[in-house]
Design a protein around this motif. Structure first.
Motif, mmCIF file in Angstrom:
data_model
loop_
_atom_site.group_PDB
_atom_site.id
_atom_site.type_symbol
_atom_site.label_atom_id
_atom_site.label_comp_id
_atom_site.label_asym_id
_atom_site.label_seq_id
_atom_site.Cartn_x
_atom_site.Cartn_y
_atom_site.Cartn_z
ATOM 1 N N THR A 51 77.091 68.161 5.541
ATOM 2 C CA THR A 51 78.498 67.943 5.876
ATOM 3 C C THR A 51 79.155 69.287 6.151
ATOM 4 N N LEU A 52 79.856 69.341 7.289
ATOM 5 C CA LEU A 52 80.610 70.552 7.630
ATOM 6 C C LEU A 52 82.080 70.325 7.298
ATOM 7 N N PHE A 53 82.658 71.224 6.548
ATOM 8 C CA PHE A 53 84.087 71.185 6.241
ATOM 9 C C PHE A 53 84.764 72.283 7.051
ATOM 10 N N THR A 54 85.793 71.902 7.793
ATOM 11 C CA THR A 54 86.550 72.901 8.540
ATOM 12 C C THR A 54 88.007 72.452 8.600
ATOM 13 N N TYR A 58 89.786 73.313 14.356
ATOM 14 C CA TYR A 58 88.409 73.219 14.859
ATOM 15 C C TYR A 58 87.913 71.794 15.041
ATOM 16 N N THR A 59 88.836 70.805 15.045
ATOM 17 C CA THR A 59 88.409 69.402 15.154
ATOM 18 C C THR A 59 87.540 69.182 16.392
ATOM 19 N N ILE A 60 88.014 69.627 17.551
ATOM 20 C CA ILE A 60 87.285 69.381 18.807
ATOM 21 C C ILE A 60 85.978 70.165 18.813
ATOM 22 N N GLY A 63 83.267 68.847 16.466
ATOM 23 C CA GLY A 63 82.682 67.620 17.001
ATOM 24 C C GLY A 63 81.634 67.921 18.058
ATOM 25 N N ARG A 64 81.876 68.961 18.850
ATOM 26 C CA ARG A 64 80.944 69.304 19.934
ATOM 27 C C ARG A 64 79.734 70.083 19.424
ATOM 28 N N GLU A 65 79.986 71.014 18.490
ATOM 29 C CA GLU A 65 78.929 71.963 18.132
ATOM 30 C C GLU A 65 78.070 71.542 16.945
ATOM 31 N N ILE A 72 87.437 67.195 8.280
ATOM 32 C CA ILE A 72 88.553 68.103 8.557
ATOM 33 C C ILE A 72 89.399 68.178 7.286
ATOM 34 N N ALA A 73 89.423 69.366 6.713
ATOM 35 C CA ALA A 73 90.082 69.534 5.423
ATOM 36 C C ALA A 73 91.489 70.067 5.607
#
Ligand code: ZN
Ligand code: ZN
Length: 352
Positions: A51-54, A58-60, A63-65, A72-73
């Motif tokens: 799980t990536l928390f950011t 950085y939402t878009i 999602g791409r990378e 999204i925190a």
């Protein structure tokens, strides 16, 4: 597949530490295990999930990378992660990379913490085929930038002028940024191994040290070359030839299976034989990749054995206060039979 394999290697290391999950908080390691390149991100790697928390900026991009589930925190990432750790008994963290404040936030979770030490950095030492290609491209760009910048060299330029010219040429060729602050040091100042370019004019007679690196596709390159303004005096020639010989001796020693200490010793022995033993004040080189300085260190006491696919620098130097210094640095790939020198730039002492 790429990230899956990397995460699998991390999980295997976690099993050895009897840890059920890891919190990865440093940007290069977040990138290495997930592909996310943003400046604010943290990973929670468990046996089942990544799980990536950011944050919302950085939402878009996430999602791409990111090859991970994205959360999204709102607020500090560590606080949000701590709230998710309830089901784990023992969790590993990046003890060498996390701030005291972030760790305090993570410790809100009632789990046992264990140190990752250099687990992630060790996994990153041997580069995949794709990573090797990225480093190769970065090295070629870096060398082309130097060639181009030197065609714009004019006596009387300041060190800062030349550093700016070099970095401009890097960017024009597609580099994301310099891999570190470009070093341009003239005359006596070349005796400062990590000189910051200043207002000193490059004029008259003296050694000119240029140490530069680029980031391209996320991967670093690193090179040091020497030039001389005006006729080369005999003591300068002697110093240059000794460092050159030491660099060749170290390169000659590089091969899978050899310890990094023995590569360092090869360079040190040559410099000692020419009377410059005490003038060689740093280690012979370092790994590089997503960061400019990575494992392994090519130093006196380093016991790491080289493996095929490691990307390292070989950069002995000798520095004489009040006179000047010489360093010659290439980026190389370790192979089973020796090494492949990636840096194409000539090592000759250029006369400007
Ligand atoms: Zn360098
Ligand atoms: Zn270096």
């Amino acid at each position: 597949m790429l990230y899956k394999n990397r995460v699998a290697a991390l999980r295997a290391a976690l099993v050895e530490k009897e840890s059920e999950a890891a919190v990865i908080t440093s940007a290069p390691n977040v990138r290495y295990f997930s592909g996310f390149t943003g400046s604010n991100g943290a990973l929670l790697v468990s046996g089942q999930q990544v799980t990536l928390f950011t944050d919302p900026r950085y939402t878009i991009q996430a999602g791409r990378e990111a090859s991970a589930k994205v959360v999204i925190a709102k607020g500090p990432l560590e606080t949000v992660i701590a709230a998710k750790l309830g089901s784990f008994r023992k969790v590993a963290f990046e003890n060498g990379r996390i701030s005291f404040r972030s760790m305090a936030a993570l410790q809100q979770a009632r789990v046992e913490w264990c140190s990752l030490d250099d687990t992630c950095e060790r996994l990153r030492m041997v580069k995949s085929e794709e990573e090797q290609q990225a480093i190769r491209a970065s090295v070629l760009l870096n060398s082309a930038a130097l060639d181009e910048a030197l065609t714009h060299f004019q006596e009387g330029m300041t060190e800062t002028d030349l550093a700016a010219e070099i970095e401009y040429r890097m960017r024009r060729r597609g580099a994301e940024k310099p891999a570190f602050e470009t070093i341009v040091a003239f005359g006596e100042r070349s005796a400062l191994p990590h000189a910051q370019p200043g207002a000193a004019k490059i004029t008259g007679r003296g050694l000119l040290l240029i140490d530069m690196g680029s980031f391209l596709g996320g991967y670093a390159s690193d090179m040091t070359r020497m030039a001389h303004l005006g006729r080369i005096p005999a003591p300068t020639r002697h110093l240059f030839d000794a460092v050159h010989e030491a660099q060749l001796a170290a390169l000659d020693r590089v091969k899978a299976g050899v310890t990094t200490a023995s590569v360092d010793a090869a360079a040190r022995k040559v410099l000692q034989s020419h009377g410059y033993g005490k003038a060689f004040v740093h280690s012979t080189g370092h790994g590089l990749g997503l960061e400019i300085h990575e494992m392994p260190r090519i130093g006196k006491k380093d016991k790491t054995r080289l493996q095929a696919g490691m990307a390292i620098t070989i950069e002995p130097g000798a520095y004489l206060e009040g006179f000047g210094g010489v360093r010659i640095e290439d980026t190389v790939l370790v192979t089973g039979s020796g090494c492949e020198i990636l840096t194409p730039t000539s090592k000759k002492l250029m006369v400007l």
